[in-house]
Design an enzyme around this catalytic site. Structure first.
Site, PDB file in Angstrom:
ATOM      1  N   ARG A  56      -7.944  -0.432   5.996  1.00  0.00           N
ATOM      2  CA  ARG A  56      -7.136   0.587   5.303  1.00  0.00           C
ATOM      3  C   ARG A  56      -5.888  -0.031   4.683  1.00  0.00           C
ATOM      4  O   ARG A  56      -5.374   0.489   3.697  1.00  0.00           O
ATOM      5  CB  ARG A  56      -6.681   1.664   6.301  1.00  0.00           C
ATOM      6  CG  ARG A  56      -7.771   2.634   6.708  1.00  0.00           C
ATOM      7  CD  ARG A  56      -7.174   3.731   7.553  1.00  0.00           C
ATOM      8  NE  ARG A  56      -5.893   4.123   6.999  1.00  0.00           N
ATOM      9  CZ  ARG A  56      -4.827   4.493   7.705  1.00  0.00           C
ATOM     10  NH1 ARG A  56      -4.887   4.555   9.013  1.00  0.00           N
ATOM     11  NH2 ARG A  56      -3.703   4.822   7.112  1.00  0.00           N
TER      12      ARG A  56
ATOM     13  N   LYS B  70       0.839  -1.202   0.000  1.00  0.00           N
ATOM     14  CA  LYS B  70       0.000   0.000   0.000  1.00  0.00           C
ATOM     15  C   LYS B  70       0.876   1.254   0.000  1.00  0.00           C
ATOM     16  O   LYS B  70       0.602   2.212  -0.726  1.00  0.00           O
ATOM     17  CB  LYS B  70      -0.896  -0.033   1.252  1.00  0.00           C
ATOM     18  CG  LYS B  70      -1.346   1.301   1.746  1.00  0.00           C
ATOM     19  CD  LYS B  70      -2.140   1.176   3.010  1.00  0.00           C
ATOM     20  CE  LYS B  70      -1.386   1.504   4.283  1.00  0.00           C
ATOM     21  NZ  LYS B  70      -1.053   2.905   4.511  1.00  0.00           N
TER      22      LYS B  70
END
Ligand code: UD1
Length: 432
Positions: free
Chosen positions: A411, A22
């Site tokens: 997330r 990410k």
């Protein structure tokens, strides 16, 4: 808000496909603002921070689409990751609003590219977040050195360089990951040469540099503390595969360690996690190369105590601190964990204590006195890595643990429940 319910005590074994990082994918997406051509990014993890960045880029006028849906070839079968096509030909927006930036600090990474390409950018200040104040002063100072005029107005950073940016010699007082990325992107389109010294060396920074080079940027010193960038007048599109996530890899290595099992981390790269591997070896968890990744196995009967302190790469990553702490709550002996990157990054401590851990904090140092067992409890997640540390503790605890506010986990961890269940965990998502 969804919750996770875990019944602890299973030994986890099997294999886990490690997702794209990410923290590499976010700056790579921002890099698409630097060109009017299409940037194809493969192996992008399907997590909510990526969705937030996609939304921000779309608001700025970028065409963000699923490359596979467009007819492009993409993923390995069964792999949930996404392949993005980002096209900046219609770029028009210059304002990154508070609404989007406040949700994710990495939004500030659009500032350098917007300024370099359009000569103007207006980005909301990220503000305080759960792990301390996290300022952006180094981003601002570096862009000023590249010739931008920057005003701080009503919570926004307004940056302009109507005649374009020009190269400069920038020494970062702190090896900030985000500032290095923002400045490297901006300098790629500046006139003349830029040197960034004391640059961050994280593999995610190197991944961004490699993609920029593929787009036509001239960068040398990739992966070192000194980056030399010769500005070019324009950048083109590229097809780039995001590096695997060393933090997700380390987290699953601790899953193996804390449950006493063995996990094959497919796609993981041991060379990006050497310091974590060294610390885990002292604890009794061995990481070794296998043909398609890294094997993590608990090799000692007992978990041994360890002393670590977080540092910029190649030191022990702050993003692994909470997970390591969960592991050594069960060590035979006393461990010391010193957090040197962020203030207030011990929010997991009180929750781990509710599960029976014995941890005391003095300043930025936690002393963890190992206990013989943890007990399941309802706990509250407060940030991404704190949440996952509670999940790790829950996997080893006796009885049931319920983690509230699971959106923090979403997330940054792709299909975490499915990955754990496939290795023998008893975990379910309680949807609300
Ligand atoms: C990135 C990662 C984050 C990780 C962190 C440290 C992304 C999207 N996030 O965050 O997961 O925990 O690196 O490895 O990649 N600082 C300043 N002024 C600035 C910028 C930073 O003082 O302008 C300080 C910070 O407060 C902190 C230190 O520098 O103490 C390191 O922060 P930085 O490397 O910038 O972290 P991020 O890029 O925000």
């Amino acid at each position: 808000m969804d919750r996770l319910r875990i019944i602890g005590g299973q030994t986890l074994s099997g294999s886990v496909r490690i997702s794209g990082a990410k923290n590499a994918a976010l700056p790579l997406m921002a890099a698409s603002l630097l060109t009017d051509q299409t940037l194809i990014l493969r192996n992008v993890p399907k997590v909510s921070d990526i969705e937030a960045m996609a939304k921000l880029l779309a608001e700025l006028g970028l065409d963000v689409s699923d490359h596979e849906a467009n007819g492009g070839s993409c993923n390995i079968k069964g792999d949930p990751s996404i392949c993005l096509a980002l096209s900046g030909s219609g770029l028009e927006g210059v304002t990154a609003s508070y609404e989007l930036v406040r949700k994710m600090r990495a939004s500030v990474l659009v500032m350098g590219p917007l300024l370099a390409r359009l000569g103007y950018a207006c980005v909301s200040m990220p503000g305080g977040c759960a792990i301390g104040p996290r300022p952006v002063d180094l981003h601002v100072a570096g862009l000023r050195q590249l010739g931008a005029t920057i005003l701080l107005k009503e919570g926004y950073i307004e940056a302009s360089a109507p005649k374009g940016l020009r190269g400069a010699v920038i020494r970062l007082p702190v090896a900030s990951v985000g500032a290095t990325e923002n400045l490297m992107m901006a300098a790629s389109l500046a006139e003349g040469d830029t040197i960034i010294s004391n640059a961050a060396r994280e593999p995610e920074v190197a991944d961004l540099a490699k993609c920029l080079v593929k787009m036509g940027a001239r960068i040398s010193g990739v992966g070192t503390q000194r980056l030399e960038i010769s500005g070019v007048s324009s950048l083109g599109g590229a097809d780039y595969t995001v590096v695997s996530d060393r933090i997700e890899s380390g987290t699953y290595a601790i899953v193996a360690g804390i449950t006493g099992g063995t996990l094959d981390l497919l796609g993981a790269r041991l060379e990006h996690m050497q310091t974590v591997a060294d610390s885990l070896a002292r604890v009794g968890v061995e990481l070794s190369n296998i043909p398609d990744g890294v094997r993590a196995a608990r090799v000692s009967r007992e978990i041994c105590p360890v002393t670590i302190e977080t540092e910029p790469y190649p030191g022990f990553p702050t993003d692994m601190q909470a997970q390591l702490m969960a592991l050594v709550t069960l060590a035979k002996g006393v461990s010391t964990v010193r957090e040197r990157i962020f203030e207030n990054r011990f929010m997991h401590v009180n929750e781990l204590a509710r599960m029976g851990a014995n941890i005391s904090i003095k300043g930025n140092t936690a002393m963890v006195v190992g206990v013989s067992a943890l007990n399941g409890a309802p706990v509250m997640a407060t940030d991404l890595r704190a949440s996952v540390s509670l999940l790790l503790a829950g996997l080893a605890a006796q009885g049931e643990t319920v983690i509230n506010r699971v959106y923090h986990l979403d997330r940054g961890y792709e299909t975490i429940v499915e990955k754990l269940v496939a290795c023998g965990a008893i975990v379910e998502r309680l949807r609300e």
